[in-house]
Design a protein around this motif. Structure first.
Motif, PDB file in Angstrom:
ATOM      1  N   GLU A  47      -4.027   3.378   6.144  1.00  0.00           N
ATOM      2  CA  GLU A  47      -3.052   3.846   5.144  1.00  0.00           C
ATOM      3  C   GLU A  47      -1.625   3.757   5.670  1.00  0.00           C
ATOM      4  N   HIS A  66      -1.032   4.118  -2.002  1.00  0.00           N
ATOM      5  CA  HIS A  66      -1.458   4.388  -0.633  1.00  0.00           C
ATOM      6  C   HIS A  66      -0.973   5.729  -0.097  1.00  0.00           C
ATOM      7  N   CYS A  68      -0.872   8.351  -2.059  1.00  0.00           N
ATOM      8  CA  CYS A  68      -1.877   9.223  -2.685  1.00  0.00           C
ATOM      9  C   CYS A  68      -3.194   9.168  -1.922  1.00  0.00           C
ATOM     10  N   ASP A  69      -3.621   7.950  -1.560  1.00  0.00           N
ATOM     11  CA  ASP A  69      -4.856   7.792  -0.780  1.00  0.00           C
ATOM     12  C   ASP A  69      -4.745   8.521   0.555  1.00  0.00           C
ATOM     13  N   ARG A  72      -5.070  12.268   0.071  1.00  0.00           N
ATOM     14  CA  ARG A  72      -6.475  12.626  -0.180  1.00  0.00           C
ATOM     15  C   ARG A  72      -7.292  12.580   1.109  1.00  0.00           C
ATOM     16  N   ASP A 159      -2.556   3.555 -11.361  1.00  0.00           N
ATOM     17  CA  ASP A 159      -3.596   3.004 -10.503  1.00  0.00           C
ATOM     18  C   ASP A 159      -4.886   2.890 -11.304  1.00  0.00           C
TER      19      ASP A 159
END
Length: 163
Positions: A47, A66, A68-69, A72, A159
């Motif tokens: 990431e 990315h 957001c990823d 998470r 997304d």
């Protein structure tokens, strides 16, 4: 400015093609490269690399996705804010992460001066050959995704992976 021109300005640019639908085999090939590139790499590092390349390429769509990823996956807001200025905030990142970010910078901006020997040597000191090859493939892949998103005018925050 006419009413029509005002409406067009407010609506933003006309939608561009849906790359995944228009070229499904090419799209699946990039997905395959992306999946293969990630193998054996720390997901947090993946990431960080994707975020950094997206910064450099000014890809808001991928940057949003990315970050957001990464959130998470448990990445801290503090480190996410520092990725754009990692050279000035090295203490937020491990030596290994710094080597990966330096490699990301050099490969993403390769037209500006190639891949300097010292950047490559630093990366190879922190990653074995297999990891380094996967890291390079990851950088190639995120640069491809950035170009797809930019060329097709993807909108940050939309997304398709999230329903």
């Amino acid at each position: 400015m006419t009413t029509t021109e005002i409406k067009q300005t407010l609506a933003g640019p006309a939608p561009r093609l849906d790359f995944a639908k228009a070229a499904p085999k090419a799209f699946r090939a990039v997905i395959g490269l992306d999946a293969a590139a990630r193998e054996g790499l720390d997901p947090a590092l993946v990431e960080l690399v994707q975020i950094r390349s997206s910064h450099l390429n000014h890809c808001a769509y991928c940057l949003h996705m990315h970050t957001c990823d990464a959130r998470r996956a448990g990445e801290s807001e503090e480190r996410l804010h520092m990725v754009a200025v990692w050279k000035e905030a090295r203490h937020f990142f491990t030596e290994r992460e710094q080597a990966a970010l330096a490699l990301t910078d050099a490969v993403t901006l390769i037209a500006d001066g190639g891949l300097p020997d010292d950047v490559y040597a630093r990366a190879s000191a922190h990653f074995d050959d297999k990891e380094l090859a996967h890291l390079l493939a990851l950088i190639f892949t995120i640069n491809t995704w950035n170009r797809i998103a930019l060329a097709t005018a993807k909108t940050a925050g939309e997304d398709e992976r999230v329903s």
